[in-house]
Design a protein around this motif. Structure first.
Motif, PDB file in Angstrom:
ATOM      1  N   SER A  57       0.818  -1.217   0.000  1.00  0.00           N
ATOM      2  CA  SER A  57       0.000   0.000   0.000  1.00  0.00           C
ATOM      3  C   SER A  57       0.855   1.273   0.000  1.00  0.00           C
ATOM      4  CB  SER A  57      -0.942   0.008   1.203  1.00  0.00           C
ATOM      5  OG  SER A  57      -0.232   0.169   2.416  1.00  0.00           O
TER       6      SER A  57
ATOM      7  N   LYS B 122      -3.972  -2.270   0.845  1.00  0.00           N
ATOM      8  CA  LYS B 122      -4.646  -1.994   2.110  1.00  0.00           C
ATOM      9  C   LYS B 122      -5.782  -2.994   2.333  1.00  0.00           C
ATOM     10  CE  LYS B 122      -7.682   0.120   4.932  1.00  0.00           C
ATOM     11  NZ  LYS B 122      -9.117  -0.167   5.093  1.00  0.00           N
TER      12      LYS B 122
ATOM     13  N   ALA C 245       1.453   2.813   7.038  1.00  0.00           N
ATOM     14  CA  ALA C 245       1.420   1.457   6.493  1.00  0.00           C
ATOM     15  C   ALA C 245       2.679   0.685   6.893  1.00  0.00           C
ATOM     16  CB  ALA C 245       1.288   1.510   4.976  1.00  0.00           C
TER      17      ALA C 245
END
Length: 443
Positions: free
Chosen positions: A332, A358, A420
């Motif tokens: 992501s 994601k 992330a």
């Protein structure tokens, strides 16, 4: 005479239940995304700047976090059915009321929008802990990640379906119509909850073969049975400290905080990013935002299927849950590439890749269904969601100030992508073995 006994064919009421959770969750995220679509027109008419919109967006998160522990306690005390119904009903009413803020003058419009958004967040607080409880009650461990992925992927489906509709409504009928439409839809669906959400043992469409199957697989079918019979009080809050000091759960909480930063960027600031920095009109934004959402939906379903496949092959919850989460979060981070391209097509491509990653990695609720103590799954889910959604307070405000100070989104994308990376690190290093937590009983 010999009588041939044939094994009873198993029903599939559990999948009907999770499809309903999918629908409810899609409306849930559609309501959250209303400001992302209507925000530009609303702020232009009412005179709100980027920083003010950041605070309004965060008002939902403030209430949502505050309501997690009470919401989880209510679920454990009164069961999923009743709490789920009232949650959907009231959040839908407060969504609808956001369409009335233009009747207020000056700063009062901002105050009322903040208030209605806050109350919507408070009412939504039991929704995801409720989803987790219902999934834990209905699904064996080897199907649980797929079930969670189905209802969790509704957040992407919500953008696919509702973003174009809301964009069209804003263009044709004004931003107010977005809130009236989404609020009215939620009120209608809340009534259906009373007929669909049942205990596995009481569901008219679930036969004994299905109940036996899910019980053998580790489903907690008696969680709400005791509440309906009036035999059990709510969980003791004295056990809360055990949840707060468990290393595995703390790692899961941190991971969810970071994953939700990505979620709230996509449902709040991403459409505004396309409209302001990339110069798209509101109708184009609605359809353009749907493309990454489709990829997120595919990623979400894929993550659950991959996790359950690994679970069947390895019989290891740790490998099955961690692998998609870590790889999905690292993938992501491709959203940073948007800072180096001018083409709208490439921007949508990189955001689609990021949204896909994601989606693959968004298995936090499956982990929670696997790890929450059976005596207080609602409260544990509420605590998990409280930590996770702290990012819904912090990230919209920080992104709002980044955009207000720099006039652009480059550093905002770096901020989101960094989360992330931290999520991947948390599951790789901090969480440790994934297993159901056992509470230490007190005298």
């Amino acid at each position: 005479m010999e009588i041939n006994k044939t094994k009873q064919k198993r029903t599939n009421a559990r999948w009907m239940t999770v499809v309903f959770l999918f629908i409810v969750t899609a409306i849930n995220y559609g309501d959250r995304a209303t400001l992302g679509i209507a925000g530009k027109a609303m702020s232009g008419e009412l005179g709100f700047d980027a920083a003010a919109m950041g605070w309004v967006m965060s008002s939902f998160g403030i209430a949502y976090v505050i309501g997690q522990l009470p919401g989880g306690w209510l679920l454990d005390r009164f069961g999923s059915k009743r709490v789920y119904f009232f949650s959907i009903l009231f959040w839908s009413i407060f969504t609808l009321l956001q369409g009335t803020v233009h009747f207020f003058i000056g700063a009062w419009a901002l105050v009322m929008l903040f208030t209605f958004r806050f109350l919507m967040g408070l009412a939504e607080a039991p929704s995801f802990p409720g989803n987790s409880r219902i999934t834990a009650a209905w699904f064996p461990a080897k199907e649980r990640a797929t079930a969670v992925a189905i209802f969790n992927s509704a957040q992407y489906f919500a953008t696919v379906i509702f973003a174009p509709i809301m964009g069209w409504l804003t263009h044709e009928y004004g931003w107010q119509s977005v809130f009236f439409f989404m609020g009215g839809l939620g009120i209608f669906v809340s009534a259906i909850t009373l007929f669909v959400i049942r205990n596995p043992k009481d569901h008219p469409l679930a036969n004994q073969a299905e109940v036996d199957y899910i019980v053998e697989g580790g489903a907690l079918v008696d969680m709400d049975q005791k509440k309906d019979n009036g035999k059990q009080e709510g969980p003791k809050l004295g056990y809360l400290w055990q949840l707060l000091t468990n290393r595995m759960l703390l790692g899961v909480y941190l991971g969810q905080y970071c994953i939700n930063c990505l979620t709230f960027f996509f449902i709040t600031w991403f459409p505004i990013y396309l409209a302001t920095q990339r110069g798209m009109n509101i109708k184009e934004v609605g359809f353009a935002a749907a493309v990454p959402a489709i990829c997120g939906f595919i990623g979400g379903i894929s993550g659950g299927i991959i996790s359950d496949f690994i679970m069947r092959k390895t019989n290891s919850l740790s490998i099955a849950r961690k692998t998609p989460i870590i790889l999905g979060m690292l993938f992501s981070m491709t959203m940073i590439m948007c800072n180096y391209v001018d083409s709208i097509g490439l921007v949508i491509l990189f955001m689609s890749m990021a949204f896909f990653g994601k989606g693959v990695g968004a298995l936090g609720w499956a982990v929670m269904a696997d790890t929450a103590p059976k005596e207080m799954s609602g409260l544990a889910g509420g605590l998990f969601n409280m930590f996770g959604n702290a990012s819904s307070i912090i990230s919209p405000i920080i992104i709002g100030y980044i955009v207000a100070w720099t006039g652009r989104f480059e550093w905002a994308l770096v901020f989101v992508a960094g989360h992330a990376f931290v999520a991947a690190f948390s599951y790789l290093v901090l969480v440790g073995p994934i297993k159901r937590m056992e509470l230490k009983k007190k005298d």
